[in-house]
Design a protein around this motif. Structure first.
Motif, PDB file in Angstrom:
ATOM      1  N   SER A 139     -54.572   0.076  24.310  1.00 20.58           N
ATOM      2  CA  SER A 139     -55.721  -0.031  25.217  1.00 20.58           C
ATOM      3  C   SER A 139     -56.805  -0.933  24.645  1.00 20.58           C
ATOM      4  O   SER A 139     -57.397  -1.737  25.364  1.00 20.58           O
ATOM      5  CB  SER A 139     -56.308   1.353  25.491  1.00 20.58           C
ATOM      6  OG  SER A 139     -55.370   2.162  26.140  1.00 20.58           O
ATOM      7  N   LYS A 140     -57.054  -0.797  23.344  1.00 13.64           N
ATOM      8  CA  LYS A 140     -58.045  -1.676  22.702  1.00 13.64           C
ATOM      9  C   LYS A 140     -57.617  -3.128  22.784  1.00 13.64           C
ATOM     10  O   LYS A 140     -58.448  -4.015  23.019  1.00 13.64           O
ATOM     11  CB  LYS A 140     -58.228  -1.281  21.235  1.00 13.64           C
ATOM     12  CG  LYS A 140     -58.975  -0.002  21.033  1.00 13.64           C
ATOM     13  CD  LYS A 140     -59.104   0.324  19.554  1.00 13.64           C
ATOM     14  CE  LYS A 140     -59.787   1.656  19.352  1.00 13.64           C
ATOM     15  NZ  LYS A 140     -59.875   2.013  17.935  1.00 13.64           N
ATOM     16  N   LYS A 141     -56.322  -3.359  22.596  1.00 13.30           N
ATOM     17  CA  LYS A 141     -55.801  -4.738  22.665  1.00 13.30           C
ATOM     18  C   LYS A 141     -55.988  -5.310  24.073  1.00 13.30           C
ATOM     19  O   LYS A 141     -56.378  -6.462  24.225  1.00 13.30           O
ATOM     20  CB  LYS A 141     -54.331  -4.743  22.271  1.00 13.30           C
ATOM     21  CG  LYS A 141     -53.753  -6.115  22.110  1.00 13.30           C
ATOM     22  CD  LYS A 141     -52.317  -6.044  21.610  1.00 13.30           C
ATOM     23  CE  LYS A 141     -51.729  -7.432  21.509  1.00 13.30           C
ATOM     24  NZ  LYS A 141     -50.340  -7.399  21.062  1.00 13.30           N
ATOM     25  N   LEU A 199     -68.870  -8.226  33.626  1.00 10.55           N
ATOM     26  CA  LEU A 199     -67.475  -7.814  33.792  1.00 10.55           C
ATOM     27  C   LEU A 199     -66.844  -7.347  32.482  1.00 10.55           C
ATOM     28  O   LEU A 199     -65.848  -6.620  32.504  1.00 10.55           O
ATOM     29  CB  LEU A 199     -66.632  -8.960  34.362  1.00 10.55           C
ATOM     30  CG  LEU A 199     -66.688  -9.175  35.854  1.00 10.55           C
ATOM     31  CD1 LEU A 199     -65.811 -10.369  36.242  1.00 10.55           C
ATOM     32  CD2 LEU A 199     -66.248  -7.946  36.616  1.00 10.55           C
ATOM     33  N   ALA A 200     -67.415  -7.731  31.356  1.00 11.55           N
ATOM     34  CA  ALA A 200     -66.852  -7.342  30.062  1.00 11.55           C
ATOM     35  C   ALA A 200     -66.807  -5.825  29.908  1.00 11.55           C
ATOM     36  O   ALA A 200     -65.893  -5.298  29.265  1.00 11.55           O
ATOM     37  CB  ALA A 200     -67.660  -7.968  28.930  1.00 11.55           C
ATOM     38  N   SER A 201     -67.744  -5.124  30.485  1.00  9.74           N
ATOM     39  CA  SER A 201     -67.737  -3.663  30.374  1.00  9.74           C
ATOM     40  C   SER A 201     -66.751  -3.020  31.339  1.00  9.74           C
ATOM     41  O   SER A 201     -66.284  -1.911  31.103  1.00  9.74           O
ATOM     42  CB  SER A 201     -69.137  -3.111  30.623  1.00  9.74           C
ATOM     43  OG  SER A 201     -69.519  -3.319  31.962  1.00  9.74           O
ATOM     44  N   VAL A 202     -66.422  -3.701  32.403  1.00 15.72           N
ATOM     45  CA  VAL A 202     -65.562  -3.118  33.430  1.00 15.72           C
ATOM     46  C   VAL A 202     -64.171  -2.822  32.883  1.00 15.72           C
ATOM     47  O   VAL A 202     -63.612  -1.748  33.136  1.00 15.72           O
ATOM     48  CB  VAL A 202     -65.488  -4.040  34.672  1.00 15.72           C
ATOM     49  CG1 VAL A 202     -64.472  -3.528  35.674  1.00 15.72           C
ATOM     50  CG2 VAL A 202     -66.854  -4.158  35.315  1.00 15.72           C
ATOM     51  N   SER A 203     -63.597  -3.735  32.124  1.00 16.09           N
ATOM     52  CA  SER A 203     -62.242  -3.512  31.616  1.00 16.09           C
ATOM     53  C   SER A 203     -62.182  -2.279  30.715  1.00 16.09           C
ATOM     54  O   SER A 203     -61.264  -1.467  30.832  1.00 16.09           O
ATOM     55  CB  SER A 203     -61.732  -4.751  30.881  1.00 16.09           C
ATOM     56  OG  SER A 203     -62.553  -5.035  29.762  1.00 16.09           O
ATOM     57  N   ILE A 221     -58.637  -9.114  27.618  1.00 17.17           N
ATOM     58  CA  ILE A 221     -59.385  -9.362  28.858  1.00 17.17           C
ATOM     59  C   ILE A 221     -60.739  -9.989  28.549  1.00 17.17           C
ATOM     60  O   ILE A 221     -61.150 -10.968  29.185  1.00 17.17           O
ATOM     61  CB  ILE A 221     -59.545  -8.059  29.667  1.00 17.17           C
ATOM     62  CG1 ILE A 221     -58.199  -7.627  30.233  1.00 17.17           C
ATOM     63  CG2 ILE A 221     -60.569  -8.225  30.785  1.00 17.17           C
ATOM     64  CD1 ILE A 221     -58.179  -6.224  30.814  1.00 17.17           C
ATOM     65  N   ASN A 222     -61.436  -9.454  27.563  1.00 22.89           N
ATOM     66  CA  ASN A 222     -62.757  -9.996  27.231  1.00 22.89           C
ATOM     67  C   ASN A 222     -62.662 -11.385  26.608  1.00 22.89           C
ATOM     68  O   ASN A 222     -63.523 -12.233  26.853  1.00 22.89           O
ATOM     69  CB  ASN A 222     -63.527  -9.031  26.338  1.00 22.89           C
ATOM     70  CG  ASN A 222     -64.001  -7.817  27.103  1.00 22.89           C
ATOM     71  OD1 ASN A 222     -64.044  -7.828  28.332  1.00 22.89           O
ATOM     72  ND2 ASN A 222     -64.345  -6.768  26.403  1.00 22.89           N
ATOM     73  N   ALA A 223     -61.631 -11.651  25.821  1.00 20.64           N
ATOM     74  CA  ALA A 223     -61.427 -13.006  25.290  1.00 20.64           C
ATOM     75  C   ALA A 223     -61.171 -13.988  26.433  1.00 20.64           C
ATOM     76  O   ALA A 223     -61.676 -15.119  26.423  1.00 20.64           O
ATOM     77  CB  ALA A 223     -60.273 -13.016  24.298  1.00 20.64           C
ATOM     78  N   PHE A 224     -60.412 -13.556  27.425  1.00 23.38           N
ATOM     79  CA  PHE A 224     -60.158 -14.390  28.594  1.00 23.38           C
ATOM     80  C   PHE A 224     -61.461 -14.674  29.348  1.00 23.38           C
ATOM     81  O   PHE A 224     -61.715 -15.806  29.764  1.00 23.38           O
ATOM     82  CB  PHE A 224     -59.139 -13.715  29.513  1.00 23.38           C
ATOM     83  CG  PHE A 224     -58.887 -14.452  30.787  1.00 23.38           C
ATOM     84  CD1 PHE A 224     -58.142 -15.629  30.787  1.00 23.38           C
ATOM     85  CD2 PHE A 224     -59.408 -14.007  31.988  1.00 23.38           C
ATOM     86  CE1 PHE A 224     -57.919 -16.330  31.959  1.00 23.38           C
ATOM     87  CE2 PHE A 224     -59.195 -14.693  33.164  1.00 23.38           C
ATOM     88  CZ  PHE A 224     -58.445 -15.864  33.150  1.00 23.38           C
TER      89      PHE A 224
END
Length: 114
Positions: A5-7, A59-63, A12-15
């Protein structure tokens, strides 16, 4: 939260960071010079970095919230988005990190919409 999950959250955040960098660069190098002839398009291309930064950083927090399935996830996302807006607004009013070189009310509006 397990490693898988962390990965996912990190990927997602790197993207999102890559998309943010790409869109801001595209705007600065291609769109802004090409569309600068119209006053309205000049305002839109000038505000676009603020809008897209607020949107993608929020959006970074959404994932993380969606993957963890947090009970108060919606509240966390709203709080995070509000904090992002406040930081971007303060940066516009009193530049701290060099992102903003001059005050523009349209940038604050774009940050709020984002």
């Amino acid at each position: 939260m397990n490693w898988k999950s962390k990965k996912k959250v990190l990927v997602i955040n790197a993207f999102l960071v890559a998309v943010l960098f790409g869109l801001v660069s595209l705007n600065k190098e291609v769109l802004r010079p090409a569309l600068n002839s119209s006053h309205l398009l000049g305002i839109l291309t000038g505000c676009f970095p603020n809008f897209i930064a607020a949107y993608l950083i929020s959006l970074a927090s959404v994932s993380a919230v969606l993957i963890r399935k947090l009970k108060r996830g919606r509240s966390i996302i709203y709080l995070w988005s509000t904090m992002v807006f406040i930081i971007l607004m303060i940066e516009e009013l009193k530049p701290m990190w060099g992102a903003s070189t001059q005050y523009d009310a349209f940038d604050i509006i774009a940050s709020g919409v984002g």
